[in-house]
Design a protein around this motif. Structure first.
Motif: not given
Length: 697
Positions: A189-190, A250, A253
């Motif tokens: 995600a990041w 993001r 998560t």
């Protein structure tokens, strides 16, 4: 099926979708090696107190899988070397560390190939199945491989007793599973390119992390108060669901990582729900907690993201559709039947009718103000019949800026439960079509008049189909109408006169095949009245492809009367040619143009001998003085001269003839030729009693 799955698994993976895949190999290996080793050592350092080697989850497994997904399978050596380094730092033998590294690298590589091969995994985590594959499918396979080789290495190194193998394998496998579920989604995600976080989103990020940590702490501290524990757990779950549906991936998560780390801290301290239970149960409880929260929350987030993506796609599609409809020259519209109002009108309405969509939204009958008076009643009646379920297809006129324009409306009522709920329709400007039809009608009328006046028809032969089309203008009252007849080539051939059939067909085929440039032929054809009539056909190839004629077209004319005249002229010509009288024709200046056979027999001159000569060629000098002057004066006056002349033959002999010379006039009465008819009286020439003496001239 197993062979297909194995083939897909071993097939080269699809090219990575992410920028990390474009990193040079060495920097990528160093980056993964450093991250894996650092997190592995940190995890070992903060492992659950008193639990020895086995920590509740193994985040490096998530780093390994995420690294291979982002950068490709070429990064597996970094996982092997980092595991080896961590094992050596922890005091394991080099062989044991090497086998453990091989297991971790092979497990990560197998999970990566499973994701990018048969499972068609999308690392953007935009679908619920992508989350489930990342959190379960890949780590279940990869963790099993890693646990098998790792526990085997520890057993060979003497670190595990036989009775400990199964619990150790289970703990290793579940630890890899939980570590992958915790860290792999966070990294994907990041580390992928996404829209930047503005100040408001950073605030959301901070709030999500703080709320998740606070609720996690409240939950884990509430073990001694079951009622508070239940409320806190429910509140935490609802908060994570809210984060999944309200925040981007993001933030989701990060909230999950905060919750998992909080749980790990309390598990390590042995407080809250982890107090007074066996170490193995602590590990299992923590792993189940992390797996369930991660899978459920990420699946909800992916489903929400998929829903939002579908909505965005739908909105973009609607915008594009509206742009396309606005670019059309036709007006697309939807009318709500009960309210009698437009719910949609495309932008072309301004160009077509002069009224904007806003005007029609405000007043659905605004268009009726411009109706042509002659069409108003019928148009409004057809409009009303739509509400009774009758589809419309009508053309009418409007008056816009003083100009009359034609519109065509086609509509389709939508009926639900025997009731018209809405009407979909399209309005087209067909003014240019009507003008073209008017021009076509005028052109057709000119064609009818031209064909009728010239008594010429046209024909067209489609070579591929063999169809012959004949068009002829026929008198009809005060004008003409076009009569059409279509026949096959064989039928037309059969209608030809037997004496003309082969010649006409050969001329047509020669033109088709390029042996002649034009088709020209006179032929007889059988009429419907049972008679034979003469026609003259002309034409040429008008369409061809690859050197092959596709269409021939031309004209045909009825020449029956001309043929009859020619036949009569032929009879007359033969009568003149074979007449025993001497006949010759001169032009207005007296130059020979024709003579018959009798002339040649009497005078000894053929036609080729006398052309460009005058009758002076026959002058004997024995005629009376003034004879020729009287002759020319008479015929130039347009009268016929008759008399006896003594003429000289080619051989010099004299013959006597009784001759009549008359002028020939054209349609304007102008003398263009003279014709002479004479009788040879040579047999009477020797009788002097028949002819009195004359003065010579």
């Amino acid at each position: 099926m197993a062979q297909i799955m194995l083939k897909r698994l071993l097939a080269p993976p699809a090219a990575a979708l992410l920028p990390a895949a474009h990193l040079p190999l060495l920097p990528g290996l160093l980056l993964v090696f450093a991250a894996y080793l650092a997190v592995a050592q940190l995890t070992m350092a903060i492992g659950t107190a008193g639990h020895g080697l086995f920590v509740p989850f193994w985040p490096p497994a998530g780093i390994a899988l995420a690294a291979l997904v982002l950068g490709g399978g070429r990064l597996w050596p970094a996982v092997l070397l980092a595991t080896l380094g961590s094992a050596l730092i922890s005091g394991f033998a080099p062989l044991t560390g090497l086998l453990m590294g091989a297991g971790n690298a092979l497990g990560a590589w197998a999970g990566y190939r499973l994701l990018r091969g048969p499972l068609q995994f999308d690392p953007r985590l935009g679908r619920p199945q992508d989350v489930l594959h990342l959190c379960f499918s890949a780590p279940v396979l990869g963790g099993a491989i890693s646990a098998s080789l790792g526990v085997g290495a520890l057993s060979l190194g003497g670190s595990l007793e036989p009775a400990q193998l199964l619990p150790a394998w289970r703990g290793w496998w579940v630890g890899d599973l939980a570590g992958t579920q915790l860290l792999a989604p966070l990294l994907l995600a990041w580390l992928q390119p996404r829209e930047g976080l503005d100040q408001g989103r950073w605030r959301h990020l901070a709030v999500a992390a703080v709320v998740a940590a606070a609720l996690s702490s409240l939950w884990f501290f509430s073990e001694r108060a079951p009622e508070s524990f239940a409320y806190a757990g429910l509140l935490l779950l609802l908060t994570l669901i809210w984060i999944a549906f309200s925040c981007e991936l993001r933030l989701v998560t990060l909230a999950l990582a905060t919750t998992a780390l909080t749980a790990a801290v309390f598990a390590a301290l042995g407080t809250g729900p982890f107090a007074n239970i066996e170490p193995q149960l602590v590990q299992v409880k923590l792993q189940v907690l992390i797996a369930s929260l991660t899978a459920v929350t990420l699946a909800l987030a992916a489903a929400n993201r998929q829903r939002r993506s579908a909505e965005e796609d739908r909105n973009r599609a609607e915008e594009r559709l509206e742009q396309v409809l606005d670019s059309l020259d036709d007006v697309i519209w939807t009318l709500e039947a009960e309210e009698r109002r437009f719910s949609f009108v495309s932008g072309a309405t301004q160009r077509l009718s002069g009224h904007s969509a806003a005007e029609l939204y405000a007043n659905a009958m605004r268009w009726a103000d411009d109706l042509h008076p002659a069409d108003r009643e019928t148009t409004l009646a057809a409009f009303e019949r739509q509400f009774a379920g009758e589809a419309a297809d009508q053309e009418f006129r409007i008056i816009r800026d003083g100009e009359v324009r034609w519109l065509r409306v086609r509509s389709h009522p939508v009926v639900v439960a025997e009731r018209v709920v809405r009407i979909h329709g399209i309005t087209q400007d067909v003014t240019s079509l009507h003008r073209a039809m008017d021009r076509l009608a005028a052109s057709e009328e000119r064609l009818r008049r031209a064909l009728g006046a010239s008594e010429v028809g046209v024909w067209d032969w489609a070579v591929e189909t063999g169809n012959l089309q004949f068009v002829l203008a026929v008198a009809d009252g005060n004008g003409y109408r076009l009569a059409e007849r279509s026949v096959g080539l064989a039928e037309w051939e059969a209608s030809l006169h037997p004496e003309d059939r082969a010649r006409a067909m050969q001329a047509l085929l020669d033109c088709r095949d390029g042996r002649s440039l034009r088709f020209r032929c006179e032929y007889r054809t059988h009429t419907r009245h049972g008679h034979w009539r003469w026609f003259r056909g002309e034409g040429q190839v008008v369409d061809s492809a690859d050197g092959q004629a596709r269409h021939l077209a031309g004209t045909f004319r009825d020449i029956h009367e001309r043929k009859q005249v020619e036949a009569e002229l032929e009879k007359l010509s033969m009568a003149v040619e074979q007449n025993p009288s001497v006949v010759f024709i001169t032009d207005a200046q007296g130059r020979f143009e024709y003579c018959n056979q009798a002339f040649s027999e009497v005078t000894g001159y053929g036609l080729e001998d006398i052309l460009e000569q005058t009758p002076r060629l026959l002058k004997s000098g024995l005629n009376e003085v003034g004879t020729y002057a009287d002759l020319w004066r008479t015929i130039n006056a347009g009268k016929t001269w008759r008399g006896r002349l003594l003429n000289r033959r080619r051989d010099g002999s004299i013959y006597v003839c009784l001759q009549a010379i008359a002028p020939i006039r054209d349609a304007n009465g102008r003398i263009t030729h003279f014709v002479s008819i004479s009788q040879d009286l040579s047999e009477l020439q020797e009788s002097p009693d028949l002819w009195p003496p004359r003065r010579r001239s």
